[in-house]
Design an enzyme around this catalytic site. Structure first.
Site, PDB file in Angstrom:
ATOM      1  N   ASP A  30       0.833  -1.218   0.000  1.00  0.00           N
ATOM      2  CA  ASP A  30       0.000   0.000   0.000  1.00  0.00           C
ATOM      3  C   ASP A  30       0.865   1.265   0.000  1.00  0.00           C
ATOM      4  OD1 ASP A  30       0.984  -0.140   2.615  1.00  0.00           O
ATOM      5  OD2 ASP A  30      -0.952   0.210   3.585  1.00  0.00           O
ATOM      6  N   GLU A  31       2.180   1.107   0.218  1.00  0.00           N
ATOM      7  CA  GLU A  31       3.038   2.295   0.317  1.00  0.00           C
ATOM      8  C   GLU A  31       3.169   3.018  -1.027  1.00  0.00           C
ATOM      9  OE1 GLU A  31       6.512   1.667   2.799  1.00  0.00           O
ATOM     10  OE2 GLU A  31       5.467   0.115   3.936  1.00  0.00           O
ATOM     11  N   TYR A  64      11.984   2.704  -1.375  1.00  0.00           N
ATOM     12  CA  TYR A  64      11.300   1.403  -1.403  1.00  0.00           C
ATOM     13  C   TYR A  64       9.984   1.499  -2.158  1.00  0.00           C
ATOM     14  CZ  TYR A  64       8.211  -2.346   0.239  1.00  0.00           C
ATOM     15  OH  TYR A  64       7.298  -3.377   0.304  1.00  0.00           O
ATOM     16  N   LYS A  87       8.682  -0.239  -5.730  1.00  0.00           N
ATOM     17  CA  LYS A  87       7.507  -1.124  -5.837  1.00  0.00           C
ATOM     18  C   LYS A  87       6.469  -0.520  -6.797  1.00  0.00           C
ATOM     19  CE  LYS A  87       6.751  -4.473  -3.888  1.00  0.00           C
ATOM     20  NZ  LYS A  87       7.112  -5.896  -4.157  1.00  0.00           N
ATOM     21  N   LYS A 132      12.011  -4.954  11.200  1.00  0.00           N
ATOM     22  CA  LYS A 132      10.732  -4.254  11.095  1.00  0.00           C
ATOM     23  C   LYS A 132      10.200  -4.020  12.512  1.00  0.00           C
ATOM     24  CE  LYS A 132      10.710  -4.814   6.534  1.00  0.00           C
ATOM     25  NZ  LYS A 132      10.447  -6.074   5.892  1.00  0.00           N
ATOM     26  N   PRO A 175      13.910   9.921   7.569  1.00  0.00           N
ATOM     27  CA  PRO A 175      13.716  10.978   6.561  1.00  0.00           C
ATOM     28  C   PRO A 175      12.522  10.654   5.658  1.00  0.00           C
ATOM     29  CG  PRO A 175      15.965  10.061   6.447  1.00  0.00           C
ATOM     30  CD  PRO A 175      15.193   9.220   7.422  1.00  0.00           C
TER      31      PRO A 175
HETATM   32  P1  NAD Z   1      11.353 -10.245   3.100  1.00  0.00           P
HETATM   33  O1  NAD Z   1      12.394  -9.182   3.041  1.00  0.00           O
HETATM   34  O2  NAD Z   1      11.079 -10.933   4.379  1.00  0.00           O
HETATM   35  O3  NAD Z   1      11.681 -11.392   2.037  1.00  0.00           O
HETATM   36  C1  NAD Z   1      12.142 -11.108   0.743  1.00  0.00           C
HETATM   37  C2  NAD Z   1      12.659 -12.411   0.147  1.00  0.00           C
HETATM   38  O4  NAD Z   1      13.128 -12.125  -1.186  1.00  0.00           O
HETATM   39  C3  NAD Z   1      13.854 -13.004   0.916  1.00  0.00           C
HETATM   40  O5  NAD Z   1      13.649 -14.379   1.089  1.00  0.00           O
HETATM   41  C4  NAD Z   1      15.038 -12.726   0.010  1.00  0.00           C
HETATM   42  O6  NAD Z   1      16.068 -13.700   0.132  1.00  0.00           O
HETATM   43  C5  NAD Z   1      14.394 -12.765  -1.362  1.00  0.00           C
HETATM   44  N1  NAD Z   1      15.162 -11.997  -2.358  1.00  0.00           N
HETATM   45  C6  NAD Z   1      15.668 -10.746  -2.210  1.00  0.00           C
HETATM   46  N2  NAD Z   1      16.335 -10.392  -3.327  1.00  0.00           N
HETATM   47  C7  NAD Z   1      16.229 -11.439  -4.196  1.00  0.00           C
HETATM   48  C8  NAD Z   1      16.697 -11.659  -5.518  1.00  0.00           C
HETATM   49  N3  NAD Z   1      17.413 -10.740  -6.157  1.00  0.00           N
HETATM   50  N4  NAD Z   1      16.393 -12.828  -6.112  1.00  0.00           N
HETATM   51  C9  NAD Z   1      15.667 -13.784  -5.464  1.00  0.00           C
HETATM   52  N5  NAD Z   1      15.217 -13.627  -4.201  1.00  0.00           N
HETATM   53  C10 NAD Z   1      15.487 -12.459  -3.579  1.00  0.00           C
HETATM   54  O7  NAD Z   1      10.041  -9.558   2.504  1.00  0.00           O
HETATM   55  P2  NAD Z   1       8.517  -9.724   2.935  1.00  0.00           P
HETATM   56  O8  NAD Z   1       8.233  -8.809   4.038  1.00  0.00           O
HETATM   57  O9  NAD Z   1       8.206 -11.163   3.060  1.00  0.00           O
HETATM   58  O10 NAD Z   1       7.808  -9.146   1.630  1.00  0.00           O
HETATM   59  C11 NAD Z   1       7.539  -9.988   0.514  1.00  0.00           C
HETATM   60  C12 NAD Z   1       6.873  -9.170  -0.565  1.00  0.00           C
HETATM   61  O11 NAD Z   1       5.665  -8.606  -0.076  1.00  0.00           O
HETATM   62  C13 NAD Z   1       7.723  -8.004  -1.070  1.00  0.00           C
HETATM   63  O12 NAD Z   1       7.547  -7.894  -2.458  1.00  0.00           O
HETATM   64  C14 NAD Z   1       7.141  -6.801  -0.345  1.00  0.00           C
HETATM   65  O13 NAD Z   1       7.311  -5.624  -1.103  1.00  0.00           O
HETATM   66  C15 NAD Z   1       5.684  -7.200  -0.248  1.00  0.00           C
HETATM   67  N6  NAD Z   1       4.946  -6.635   0.891  1.00  0.00           N
HETATM   68  C16 NAD Z   1       5.457  -6.723   2.153  1.00  0.00           C
HETATM   69  C17 NAD Z   1       4.720  -6.215   3.229  1.00  0.00           C
HETATM   70  C18 NAD Z   1       5.226  -6.328   4.658  1.00  0.00           C
HETATM   71  O14 NAD Z   1       4.598  -5.786   5.563  1.00  0.00           O
HETATM   72  N7  NAD Z   1       6.307  -7.034   4.921  1.00  0.00           N
HETATM   73  C19 NAD Z   1       3.482  -5.612   2.989  1.00  0.00           C
HETATM   74  C20 NAD Z   1       2.991  -5.552   1.689  1.00  0.00           C
HETATM   75  C21 NAD Z   1       3.734  -6.066   0.640  1.00  0.00           C
HETATM   76  P1  TYD Z   2       8.394  -0.683   9.506  1.00  0.00           P
HETATM   77  O1  TYD Z   2       8.129  -1.938  10.281  1.00  0.00           O
HETATM   78  O2  TYD Z   2       9.789  -0.390   9.072  1.00  0.00           O
HETATM   79  O3  TYD Z   2       7.405  -0.699   8.259  1.00  0.00           O
HETATM   80  P2  TYD Z   2       7.047   0.482   7.193  1.00  0.00           P
HETATM   81  O4  TYD Z   2       8.036   1.571   7.312  1.00  0.00           O
HETATM   82  O5  TYD Z   2       7.157  -0.247   5.899  1.00  0.00           O
HETATM   83  O6  TYD Z   2       5.654   0.900   7.528  1.00  0.00           O
HETATM   84  O7  TYD Z   2       7.905   0.547  10.370  1.00  0.00           O
HETATM   85  C1  TYD Z   2       6.564   0.639  10.849  1.00  0.00           C
HETATM   86  C2  TYD Z   2       6.431   1.975  11.545  1.00  0.00           C
HETATM   87  O8  TYD Z   2       7.258   1.977  12.722  1.00  0.00           O
HETATM   88  C3  TYD Z   2       6.908   3.150  10.704  1.00  0.00           C
HETATM   89  O9  TYD Z   2       6.081   4.286  10.982  1.00  0.00           O
HETATM   90  C4  TYD Z   2       8.320   3.405  11.202  1.00  0.00           C
HETATM   91  C5  TYD Z   2       8.225   3.031  12.679  1.00  0.00           C
HETATM   92  N1  TYD Z   2       9.482   2.509  13.274  1.00  0.00           N
HETATM   93  C6  TYD Z   2       9.983   3.069  14.451  1.00  0.00           C
HETATM   94  O10 TYD Z   2       9.406   4.009  15.015  1.00  0.00           O
HETATM   95  N2  TYD Z   2      11.140   2.545  14.964  1.00  0.00           N
HETATM   96  C7  TYD Z   2      11.806   1.521  14.364  1.00  0.00           C
HETATM   97  O11 TYD Z   2      12.886   1.100  14.875  1.00  0.00           O
HETATM   98  C8  TYD Z   2      11.273   0.961  13.165  1.00  0.00           C
HETATM   99  C9  TYD Z   2      11.972  -0.189  12.475  1.00  0.00           C
HETATM  100  C10 TYD Z   2      10.090   1.479  12.663  1.00  0.00           C
END
Ligand code: NAD
Ligand code: TYD
Length: 351
Positions: free
Chosen positions: A135-136, A159, A163, A198, A291
């Protein structure tokens, strides 16, 4: 002739969300062959998948989504019917220090996969390229309003810019080459196996080890949180029943200001660690803001609810308890991913 009805490539399956998607597909669809392609970066961890690694309908392949020759070979070998693309660099803070890595993996990697799908799928019938996004891409909201599927893109971090760009490429391939595709944009996930950089797993780990909890800025930033298994369920539903060429927003109907969420986590941690209420809150440390920090994300997930009948199955109260318990019971996993031991092990094994 393959023994399987379908062959599906899931990229990034060793990561946080990907491992939950792999588990669901391998267990729920024994008639599908699931190929997990993952580079095993710092965020990818095969320990997330020990329960499915020996299943006959599962294959792990280490490789880079940017490696054209390798991706083409994979398409030749496994004759994929579908791609569910999750591999990405996923952490906003890392994108601020190293934007190029995000451009490379998230944009070039996606286009490399799109090219392979376009070139190998001579006949698009029964094929699907499903891009998992965030959603970002919609930018930042004020106090009111929700992101819908028609909200204009306005990415504000490296980021989200990467995306957004990859989402645009997927749609452009749909428009230009008639490649069947779906994009879904989800809010912040939490749950087991999330790398402790995270917010939620970092703070659980820091409380556990008595380290400060770095709250960015005033702490009044808002995010919508979804339990990761509910995201995996949505991905399964969208892959099978979503409409080609459509976009689906996925969210938890669960907005929290960071500081309020952190206080809830602190209180649960005090209870679980048998320490006086207020101990964990004492670790809260306000630090310099990120930032360009997006103020508020909030998702209108009514389309997927209306059209596909999806809604979260796990409340935040349940999900956060499950998550905290998992991190408290899996110290070895935490130790391995934070110490780099895991990386050394797998890099050697798959080099
Ligand atoms: P993550 O960072 O935990 O996992 C990413 C995976 O991709 C890892 O296993 C890594 O080894 C692999 N990877 C990275 N670079 C690669 C490459 N060049 N070739 C092959 N594999 C590679 O990420 P996540 O949090 O599980 O997110 C997965 C997807 O969902 C991403 O596309 C992210 O943008 C999207 N997404 C994440 C969130 C969230 O809250 N985490 C929310 C919405 C969408
Ligand atoms: P994050 O888990 O990095 O996800 P995203 O930036 O993709 O939403 O961060 C969630 C929220 O928490 C975001 O507003 C940034 C804040 N945050 C902190 O305040 N301290 C931290 O150490 C981190 C990692 C995130």
């Amino acid at each position: 002739m393959s023994q399987f009805e379908k062959s599906i490539l899931i990229t990034g399956g060793a990561g946080f969300i990907g491992s939950h998607v792999i588990r669901r597909f391998v267990n729920n669809y024994p008639n599908y062959h699931i190929v997990n392609l993952d580079l095993l970066t710092y965020a990818g961890n095969l320990e997330n998948l020990t329960d499915v690694e020996n299943k006959t309908n599962y294959t792990f392949v280490k490789g880079d989504v940017m490696d054209t020759a390798f991706i083409n070979q994979l398409f030749d070998k496994y004759q994929f019917d579908g791609v569910i693309h999750l591999a990405a660099e996923s952490h906003v803070d890392r994108s601020i220090t190293d934007p190029l890595a995000f451009l490379n993996t998230n944009i070039l990697g996606t286009v490399t996969l799109l090219n392979a799908a376009k070139d190998h799928w001579k006949d698009f019938s029964g094929k699907m390229f499903y891009h998992i996004s965030t959603d970002e891409v919609y930018g930042s909201l004020g106090d009111e309003g929700l992101f819908t599927e028609t909200t204009s893109y306005d990415p504000k971090s490296p980021y989200s810019a990467s995306k957004a760009s990859s989402d645009h490429f997927v749609r452009a391939y749909g428009n230009t080459y008639a490649l069947p595709y779906i994009v879904s944009n989800c809010s912040n996930n939490y749950g087991q196996n999330q790398f402790p950089e995270k917010l939620i797993p970092l703070f659980i780990n820091n409380i556990k080890t008595g380290k400060p909890l770095p709250v960015y800025g005033d702490g009044n930033y808002t995010r919508d949180w979804l339990y990761v298994v509910d995201h995996a369920i949505a991905i399964d539903l969208i892959y099978h029943q979503g409409k080609s060429g459509d976009t689906y927003n996925i969210g938890g109907f669960n907005e929290w200001k960071n500081i309020d969420l952190i206080k809830v986590m602190c209180s649960i941690m005090d209870r679980k660690l048998n320490q006086p209420e207020g101990t964990s809150e004492g670790l809260i440390t306000y630090v310099k803001d990120r930032p360009g920090h997006d103020r508020r994300y909030a998702i209108d997930a009514s389309k997927i609810n209306r059209e596909l009948g999806w809604k979260p199955t796990v409340t935040f109260e349940e999900g956060i308890e499950i998550t905290i318990d998992w991190y408290l019971n899996n110290s070895e996993w935490l130790e391995n991913v934070t110490s780099g031991e895991y990386l050394k092990y797998y890099q050697k094994q798959y080099s």
